[in-house]
Design a protein around this motif. Structure first.
Motif, PDB file in Angstrom:
ATOM      1  N   VAL A   1      -3.990 -11.751 -20.026  1.00 42.54           N
ATOM      2  CA  VAL A   1      -5.085 -11.024 -19.755  1.00 42.54           C
ATOM      3  C   VAL A   1      -5.587  -9.399 -19.019  1.00 42.54           C
ATOM      4  O   VAL A   1      -6.580  -9.228 -19.124  1.00 42.54           O
ATOM      5  CB  VAL A   1      -5.807 -11.692 -18.440  1.00 42.54           C
ATOM      6  N   ASP A   2      -4.563  -9.112 -20.261  1.00 40.00           N
ATOM      7  CA  ASP A   2      -4.189  -7.672 -19.810  1.00 40.00           C
ATOM      8  C   ASP A   2      -5.375  -6.783 -20.568  1.00 40.00           C
ATOM      9  O   ASP A   2      -5.379  -6.078 -20.394  1.00 40.00           O
ATOM     10  CB  ASP A   2      -2.479  -7.265 -20.309  1.00 40.00           C
ATOM     11  N   PRO A   3      -5.470  -7.451 -21.357  1.00 41.15           N
ATOM     12  CA  PRO A   3      -6.407  -6.675 -22.185  1.00 41.15           C
ATOM     13  C   PRO A   3      -8.290  -6.541 -21.392  1.00 41.15           C
ATOM     14  O   PRO A   3      -9.380  -6.109 -22.197  1.00 41.15           O
ATOM     15  CB  PRO A   3      -7.083  -6.872 -23.909  1.00 41.15           C
ATOM     16  N   LEU A   4      -8.653  -7.800 -21.013  1.00 40.70           N
ATOM     17  CA  LEU A   4      -9.215  -7.707 -20.160  1.00 40.70           C
ATOM     18  C   LEU A   4     -10.148  -6.762 -18.975  1.00 40.70           C
ATOM     19  O   LEU A   4      -8.663  -5.985 -18.687  1.00 40.70           O
ATOM     20  CB  LEU A   4      -9.637  -9.274 -19.489  1.00 40.70           C
ATOM     21  N   PRO A   5     -10.860  -6.552 -19.007  1.00 47.57           N
ATOM     22  CA  PRO A   5     -11.524  -5.838 -18.173  1.00 47.57           C
ATOM     23  C   PRO A   5     -10.380  -5.610 -16.269  1.00 47.57           C
ATOM     24  O   PRO A   5      -9.975  -6.979 -16.432  1.00 47.57           O
ATOM     25  CB  PRO A   5     -12.782  -6.048 -17.618  1.00 47.57           C
ATOM     26  N   PRO A   6     -10.202  -4.375 -15.467  1.00 47.45           N
ATOM     27  CA  PRO A   6      -9.128  -4.772 -14.361  1.00 47.45           C
ATOM     28  C   PRO A   6      -9.757  -6.305 -13.631  1.00 47.45           C
ATOM     29  O   PRO A   6      -9.137  -6.689 -12.768  1.00 47.45           O
ATOM     30  CB  PRO A   6      -9.425  -3.681 -13.793  1.00 47.45           C
ATOM     31  N   VAL A   7     -10.960  -6.387 -12.934  1.00 45.71           N
ATOM     32  CA  VAL A   7     -12.201  -6.768 -12.275  1.00 45.71           C
ATOM     33  C   VAL A   7     -11.634  -8.127 -12.453  1.00 45.71           C
ATOM     34  O   VAL A   7     -10.870  -9.616 -12.033  1.00 45.71           O
ATOM     35  CB  VAL A   7     -13.171  -6.391 -12.024  1.00 45.71           C
ATOM     36  N   LEU A   8     -11.918  -8.292 -13.999  1.00 43.43           N
ATOM     37  CA  LEU A   8     -11.337  -9.831 -14.966  1.00 43.43           C
ATOM     38  C   LEU A   8     -10.200 -10.181 -14.425  1.00 43.43           C
ATOM     39  O   LEU A   8     -10.023 -11.589 -13.581  1.00 43.43           O
ATOM     40  CB  LEU A   8     -12.115  -9.945 -15.560  1.00 43.43           C
TER      41      LEU A   8
ATOM     42  N   ALA B   1       0.739  -1.358  -0.076  1.00 46.04           N
ATOM     43  CA  ALA B   1       0.139  -0.038   0.244  1.00 46.04           C
ATOM     44  C   ALA B   1       0.813   1.615   0.000  1.00 46.04           C
ATOM     45  O   ALA B   1       0.467   2.262  -0.643  1.00 46.04           O
ATOM     46  CB  ALA B   1      -1.385   0.001   0.851  1.00 46.04           C
ATOM     47  N   ALA B   2       1.936   1.269   0.709  1.00 49.88           N
ATOM     48  CA  ALA B   2       2.717   2.502   0.900  1.00 49.88           C
ATOM     49  C   ALA B   2       4.025   2.848  -0.378  1.00 49.88           C
ATOM     50  O   ALA B   2       4.095   3.701  -0.875  1.00 49.88           O
ATOM     51  CB  ALA B   2       4.063   2.107   2.529  1.00 49.88           C
ATOM     52  N   GLN B   3       3.962   1.424  -1.955  1.00 52.59           N
ATOM     53  CA  GLN B   3       4.385   2.042  -2.528  1.00 52.59           C
ATOM     54  C   GLN B   3       3.366   2.184  -3.446  1.00 52.59           C
ATOM     55  O   GLN B   3       2.579   2.628  -3.631  1.00 52.59           O
ATOM     56  CB  GLN B   3       5.383   0.246  -3.484  1.00 52.59           C
ATOM     57  N   PRO B   4       4.191   2.824  -4.887  1.00 50.59           N
ATOM     58  CA  PRO B   4       3.498   3.225  -6.101  1.00 50.59           C
ATOM     59  C   PRO B   4       2.204   1.648  -6.488  1.00 50.59           C
ATOM     60  O   PRO B   4       2.985   0.557  -6.171  1.00 50.59           O
ATOM     61  CB  PRO B   4       4.486   3.777  -7.166  1.00 50.59           C
ATOM     62  N   PRO B   5       1.240   2.019  -7.683  1.00 51.46           N
ATOM     63  CA  PRO B   5       0.128   1.178  -7.628  1.00 51.46           C
ATOM     64  C   PRO B   5       1.026   0.188  -8.184  1.00 51.46           C
ATOM     65  O   PRO B   5       0.744  -1.505  -7.691  1.00 51.46           O
ATOM     66  CB  PRO B   5      -0.370   2.091  -8.644  1.00 51.46           C
TER      67      PRO B   5
ATOM     68  N   LEU C   1      -6.191  -4.608  -8.842  1.00 47.10           N
ATOM     69  CA  LEU C   1      -7.190  -3.551  -8.258  1.00 47.10           C
ATOM     70  C   LEU C   1      -7.006  -2.491  -8.999  1.00 47.10           C
ATOM     71  O   LEU C   1      -7.476  -0.616  -9.671  1.00 47.10           O
ATOM     72  CB  LEU C   1      -7.998  -3.605  -7.889  1.00 47.10           C
ATOM     73  N   ARG C   2      -5.426  -2.048  -7.704  1.00 43.45           N
ATOM     74  CA  ARG C   2      -5.527  -0.519  -7.530  1.00 43.45           C
ATOM     75  C   ARG C   2      -4.889   0.121  -8.640  1.00 43.45           C
ATOM     76  O   ARG C   2      -4.348   1.252  -9.156  1.00 43.45           O
ATOM     77  CB  ARG C   2      -4.050  -0.790  -6.151  1.00 43.45           C
ATOM     78  N   GLN C   3      -3.428  -1.140  -9.657  1.00 46.64           N
ATOM     79  CA  GLN C   3      -2.889  -0.798 -10.455  1.00 46.64           C
ATOM     80  C   GLN C   3      -3.972   0.311 -11.713  1.00 46.64           C
ATOM     81  O   GLN C   3      -3.320   1.012 -12.393  1.00 46.64           O
ATOM     82  CB  GLN C   3      -1.469  -1.229 -11.162  1.00 46.64           C
ATOM     83  N   ALA C   4      -4.921  -0.626 -11.881  1.00 44.09           N
ATOM     84  CA  ALA C   4      -5.786  -0.159 -13.600  1.00 44.09           C
ATOM     85  C   ALA C   4      -6.689   0.640 -12.453  1.00 44.09           C
ATOM     86  O   ALA C   4      -7.253   1.466 -13.472  1.00 44.09           O
ATOM     87  CB  ALA C   4      -6.611  -1.310 -13.242  1.00 44.09           C
ATOM     88  N   GLY C   5      -6.497   1.159 -11.195  1.00 51.50           N
ATOM     89  CA  GLY C   5      -7.932   2.935 -11.190  1.00 51.50           C
ATOM     90  C   GLY C   5      -8.496   2.267 -10.607  1.00 51.50           C
ATOM     91  O   GLY C   5      -9.837   3.401 -10.191  1.00 51.50           O
ATOM     92  N   VAL C   6      -9.296   0.788  -9.981  1.00 50.41           N
ATOM     93  CA  VAL C   6     -10.461   0.331  -9.880  1.00 50.41           C
ATOM     94  C   VAL C   6     -10.756   1.188  -7.719  1.00 50.41           C
ATOM     95  O   VAL C   6     -11.113   1.358  -7.996  1.00 50.41           O
ATOM     96  CB  VAL C   6     -10.585  -0.748  -9.681  1.00 50.41           C
ATOM     97  N   THR C   7      -9.623   0.820  -7.050  1.00 55.47           N
ATOM     98  CA  THR C   7      -9.046   1.287  -6.340  1.00 55.47           C
ATOM     99  C   THR C   7      -7.929   2.604  -6.487  1.00 55.47           C
ATOM    100  O   THR C   7      -6.934   2.112  -7.422  1.00 55.47           O
ATOM    101  CB  THR C   7      -8.683   0.455  -4.646  1.00 55.47           C
TER     102      THR C   7
ATOM    103  N   GLY D   1      -5.078   5.408  -4.803  1.00 52.70           N
ATOM    104  CA  GLY D   1      -3.909   6.433  -3.115  1.00 52.70           C
ATOM    105  C   GLY D   1      -3.681   4.754  -2.169  1.00 52.70           C
ATOM    106  O   GLY D   1      -2.942   3.479  -3.469  1.00 52.70           O
ATOM    107  N   ALA D   2      -3.866   4.989  -1.175  1.00 59.44           N
ATOM    108  CA  ALA D   2      -3.222   3.411  -0.274  1.00 59.44           C
ATOM    109  C   ALA D   2      -4.224   2.575  -0.069  1.00 59.44           C
ATOM    110  O   ALA D   2      -4.229   1.853   0.735  1.00 59.44           O
ATOM    111  CB  ALA D   2      -3.235   4.564   0.966  1.00 59.44           C
ATOM    112  N   HIS D   3      -5.863   3.181  -0.574  1.00 53.77           N
ATOM    113  CA  HIS D   3      -6.836   1.528  -1.039  1.00 53.77           C
ATOM    114  C   HIS D   3      -6.076   0.365  -1.831  1.00 53.77           C
ATOM    115  O   HIS D   3      -6.145   0.154  -2.826  1.00 53.77           O
ATOM    116  CB  HIS D   3      -7.602   2.243  -1.329  1.00 53.77           C
ATOM    117  N   LEU D   4      -6.173  -0.520  -0.389  1.00 53.15           N
ATOM    118  CA  LEU D   4      -5.465  -1.835  -1.283  1.00 53.15           C
ATOM    119  C   LEU D   4      -6.261  -2.116  -0.794  1.00 53.15           C
ATOM    120  O   LEU D   4      -7.545  -2.983   0.890  1.00 53.15           O
ATOM    121  CB  LEU D   4      -4.558  -2.534  -0.713  1.00 53.15           C
ATOM    122  N   ALA D   5      -7.468  -3.285  -1.662  1.00 57.52           N
ATOM    123  CA  ALA D   5      -8.783  -4.118  -1.431  1.00 57.52           C
ATOM    124  C   ALA D   5      -8.741  -5.354  -0.648  1.00 57.52           C
ATOM    125  O   ALA D   5      -7.951  -5.880  -0.840  1.00 57.52           O
ATOM    126  CB  ALA D   5      -9.506  -4.419  -2.682  1.00 57.52           C
TER     127      ALA D   5
END
Length: 323
Positions: A212-219, A98-102, A249-255, A257-261
């Motif tokens: 799976v990189d072209p797929l939606p982030p959650v998938l 959480a403290a590192q870049p996404p 999820l964090r790298q793709a922008g779904v979450t 900042g420091a929010h790690l699901a």
């Protein structure tokens, strides 16, 4: 070579569209609420502890939240168990990600570092046994008066130097024992399966990520988590897969900042026969439902904390009651 691979040819994407949409919307809603909340930082810190305990629960171990809090603060009320030590490693890994870049956790450097943290290797260099031995030798030299005029050394200085020498030698012995234990750990067949090629399995998992990189982030996160569990990448750290899925999820922008699901909290609500079903579609749907459950649990916990803070502020600002 690994004895299995993860087949992406027949992903049930049509059946997953609705669950991943619901999961993505719920996670984004929670992330937005945390970002604008006055209790957001406190919520994130509490979620680290709760998710670490849930991670051990998923792996079949029980760790109480209170024990983990006390152990992290070095105020244990009982002897720490092996499971509690693992929970502390899970907690610290989660905080570190959480403290590192996404994108750090999924990079080659990040994966290498996280693998080392899951099974720490013996230290060397500036903090190794050689330096400790040199420090002990230097203190011994001070104790014997080399390079000094012993007539000018007081009795108190001599006693303090002797104590420092004993402490330095003790530290050197302890670090030597840790280094010996760490060096032999990788070769001990009682601890490691010698035919288990973690590097090849990890490379296979990274190949799945690229596909799976072209797929939606959650998938992507769902498939990555299931692929890690199927390939059994690391022998002694299955919990790392859930952190990496949250990092996707964090790298793709779904979450943000420091929010790690807190994926473990959500998966804890899913029956084990669904999470470990032989049918891949059942497992993927279970993970998707777990992500939605994690977001819903987070929303309820956040609202509870916000309400408690509001009541405390109101009680503090209210005039005293007069009889």
């Amino acid at each position: 070579m690994i004895s299995m691979s993860y087949d992406l040819a027949n992903l049930p994407i049509q059946n997953l569209l609705k669950p991943i949409s619901a999961a993505g919307a719920a996670l984004a809603r929670l992330d937005e609420r945390i970002a604008r909340s006055e209790v957001g930082i406190g919520f994130l810190e509490r979620s680290h502890f709760a998710d670490a305990c849930a991670s051990l629960w998923i792996d079949g171990e029980l760790v109480h939240l209170e024990d983990l809090v006390l152990h992290e603060a070095s105020h244990d009320i009982r002897t720490p168990t092996h499971e509690l030590t693992i929970a502390r490693d899970v907690l610290r890994t989660r905080r570190r990600i959480a403290a590192q870049p996404p994108g750090w956790a999924l990079s080659p450097e990040g994966l290498r570092s996280l693998r080392g943290q899951a099974w720490p290797a013996p230290s060397s260099g500036d903090h190794g046994i050689v330096e400790s031995g040199n420090a002990a030798a230097q203190v011994d030299a001070t104790e014997t008066g080399e390079g000094e005029d012993s007539d000018d050394t007081s009795a108190l200085d001599t006693e303090l130097a002797a104590i420092d020498a004993v402490l330095a030698r003790s530290e050197a012995v302890l670090k030597g024992a840790v280094a010996t234990s760490g060096a032999s750990r990788g070769r001990d067949p009682l601890v490691y399966d010698l035919d288990w090629d973690e590097d090849a399995r990890l490379e296979e998992w990274r190949a799945v990520l690229r596909q799976v990189d072209p797929l939606p982030p959650v998938l992507q996160a769902i498939v990555a988590l299931d692929a890690w569990n199927t390939l059994e990448v690391l022998q002694h750290a299955p919990w790392l897969s859930r952190h990496l899925a949250a990092s996707i999820l964090r790298q793709a922008g779904v979450t943000t900042g420091a929010h790690l699901a807190a994926i473990n909290l959500g998966l804890k609500t899913i029956p084990v026969d669904r999470r470990r079903h032989r049918n891949r579609e059942v497992r993927l749907l279970a993970i998707a439902d777990g992500l939605t459950a994690a977001a819903e649990i987070g929303l309820k916990e956040h609202d509870r904390l916000a309400l408690a803070r509001k009541m405390m502020v109101s009680a503090t600002n209210s005039p005293p009651f007069l009889c």
